[in-house]
Design an enzyme around this catalytic site. Structure first.
Site, short mmCIF file in Angstrom:
data_model
loop_
_atom_site.label_atom_id
_atom_site.label_comp_id
_atom_site.label_asym_id
_atom_site.label_seq_id
_atom_site.Cartn_x
_atom_site.Cartn_y
_atom_site.Cartn_z
N ARG A 1 2.67 -2.17 0.37
CA ARG A 1 3.32 -3.03 -0.61
C ARG A 1 2.51 -3.13 -1.91
O ARG A 1 3.03 -2.90 -3.00
CB ARG A 1 3.44 -4.43 0.02
N THR A 2 1.24 -3.44 -1.77
CA THR A 2 0.39 -3.61 -2.95
C THR A 2 0.18 -2.28 -3.67
O THR A 2 0.20 -2.21 -4.90
CB THR A 2 -0.97 -4.21 -2.54
N LYS B 1 -16.74 9.63 7.08
CA LYS B 1 -17.85 10.47 7.54
C LYS B 1 -19.19 9.84 7.21
O LYS B 1 -20.23 10.50 7.26
CB LYS B 1 -17.77 11.86 6.88
N ARG C 1 -8.53 -1.40 -2.67
CA ARG C 1 -8.43 -2.39 -1.61
C ARG C 1 -9.40 -1.97 -0.51
O ARG C 1 -9.52 -0.78 -0.20
CB ARG C 1 -7.01 -2.45 -1.06
N HIS D 1 -7.84 -11.64 -4.06
CA HIS D 1 -6.71 -10.76 -4.32
C HIS D 1 -6.07 -11.26 -5.61
O HIS D 1 -4.99 -11.84 -5.59
CB HIS D 1 -5.74 -10.84 -3.13
#
Ligand SMILES: [Zn+2]
Lengths: 156, 306
Positions: free
Chosen positions: B51-52, B80, B101, B129
């Site tokens: 969504r974001t 890794k 994010r 956020h």
């Protein structure tokens, strides 16, 4: 020589030039030594004594380092765990400066963040905390914004 | 010149917020503008959030920019064992802007310190956020015609819900009154309450979600009560249906009441609410596009929009 005199002499083993750190809470003594990175001093004579009787605090620890003078930011690191410590600068057998430690506004690389999900616990990087209350000793992580009270502070 | 990043809503003053909202309105009026022509944005989603990511990528595309990035850290070198720092430095070689994010808290702030290009925090764990907060503020301003002197009721998980904490911070400039409605184990934390106390922002705490509270509200901000937050499953069963909004509960509410939700919702808003003109959560998500266009321009130093 009386036994009290002997005791006193051991306590104040003559320091010509250097730093004597007095009134260290006995349980914090080795932590203080670690925070001052004494293990990295290869040539200075270092005397560490613990559990000396103290009128002020019952028992205390003392550290003496010959030919070493600390910068303020080096010494203020120990304010977190031993806030009442006094630092004596000694030159030519005389105390030339008595300096109480005080908590700096920011602590870099000293405290571990209590938040396991904090980036500082998952990435090779120094931690950074802002002191939000000098009196209570509460600090806040610059990264994850977690607030940590004095009793919960973990020194690295 | 200092590089501008958006890491936390706390870094924005009242004027900064108002400026972003003004520009968001300009983008809503005319979303397609070639302000990012020739520029590349990297969307680094170490933690997936479709969504974001879609909202940000649409914002870049509508600004005429191009997007590179990943949406699943398991396919990148960070799986890794590469440090975040190295990933960020590598991407900084290619892009003009990072939108990231990450599941770790503080990751965006750290990235902004090492990047050399602007970083927009699209969520760092339970921490911040900020684009969600700005789209919430834009939605509130748009539906109420103002931000000042509103009564805002926050419902659900007020303890762990970062969106409600940030909303309090964002609204704190505009003389709000709050109602906090939550089960005991999800009450608003002391940190947010003392934040309100220090600023003289009035709030009342409730465990019952009643019509009386709804009828006094201008904004009803619903959040999800998540099962995994409970240590006692019986407690979850007991409270999970207490904080559900149903159509029958908004019958006597103010005409200007609007219902917001950061989405995704599970069952905390009954489907019979969807058709109410007071339900605003879908439009709210759409507003995210315009708020994000405004944020991107802000960090890139693209000013003087008309
Ligand atoms: Zn932290």
């Amino acid at each position: 020589m009386s036994s009290t005199q002997k005791k006193r002499e051991m306590q104040v083993a003559a320091l010509e030039n250097g730093t004597a750190i007095d009134h260290i809470p006995p349980r914090q003594l080795f932590k203080v030594a670690h925070l001052l990175e004494l293990e990295k001093l290869d040539t200075n004579t270092i005397t560490i004594g613990n559990n000396f009787p103290s009128r002020k605090m019952g028992r205390k620890g003392v550290i003496k380092i010959a030919d070493k003078f600390f910068e303020e930011n080096e010494i203020n690191r120990i304010a977190l765990i031993a806030p009442n410590v006094v630092l004596n600068e000694i030159r030519d057998y005389e105390v030339t400066r008595k300096q109480p430690v005080s908590l700096p506004g920011e602590l870099i690389g000293i405290v571990k963040c209590n938040n396991p999900k904090c980036i500082t616990n998952n990435e090779p990087m120094p931690t950074r905390f802002t002191v939000i209350n000098k009196e209570s000793g509460a600090i806040k992580c610059h990264y994850c914004e977690r607030k940590i009270n004095k009793e919960e502070i973990i020194v690295k | 010149m200092k590089i501008k990043s958006l890491v936390s809503i706390h870094q924005y003053s009242k004027d900064d917020i108002l400026c972003i909202l003004e520009n968001a309105a300009r983008f809503e009026a005319s979303p397609n503008r070639n302000l990012m022509e020739g520029r590349v944005a990297a969307t680094l989603f170490f933690e997936p959030s479709t969504r974001t990511r879609l909202s940000f990528e649409t914002a870049v595309n509508r600004l005429g920019g191009r997007v590179i990035g990943f949406q699943d850290a398991s396919t990148t070198s960070s799986s890794k064992g590469e440090t975040l720092k190295d990933t960020i430095l590598m991407v900084s070689n290619y892009a003009d802007l990072i939108i990231m994010r990450h599941h770790l808290e503080g990751a965006a702030r750290y990235a902004s310190e090492v990047a050399g290009i602007p970083v927009i925090n699209a969520g760092d764990g339970a921490n911040q956020h900020p684009s969600q907060t700005l789209l919430d503020l834009y939605s509130i301003q748009k539906t109420q015609g103002r931000l000042d002197n509103l009564t805002i009721t926050l419902v659900g998980d007020l303890r762990y819900g970062r969106t409600v904490h940030s909303l309090i911070a964002g609204m704190s400039h505009f003389k709000p009154s709050f109602h906090f409605v939550a089960p005991d184990e999800m009450r608003m934390p002391d940190e947010q309450k003392s934040f309100c106390d220090n600023l003289g922002i009035p709030y009342t705490e409730h465990t019952d979600f009643t019509e009386d509270i709804i009828n006094r509200s201008d904004i009803l901000y619903m959040t999800r009560v998540q099962r995994e937050r409970f240590t006692d499953p019986e407690e979850y069963e007991r409270v999970k249906n207490v904080y559900i909004l149903r159509r029958s509960m908004i019958g006597q509410s103010k005409s200007n009441l609007r219902i917001l939700h950061p989405l995704p919702r599970v069952n905390e808003i009954a489907s019979d609410v969807d058709d109410s003109p007071k339900a605003y959560f879908i439009q709210q998500a759409r507003n995210g596009l315009f708020a994000r266009q405004a944020i991107i321009c802000d960090v890139l130093g693209i000013n003087h929009l008309i």
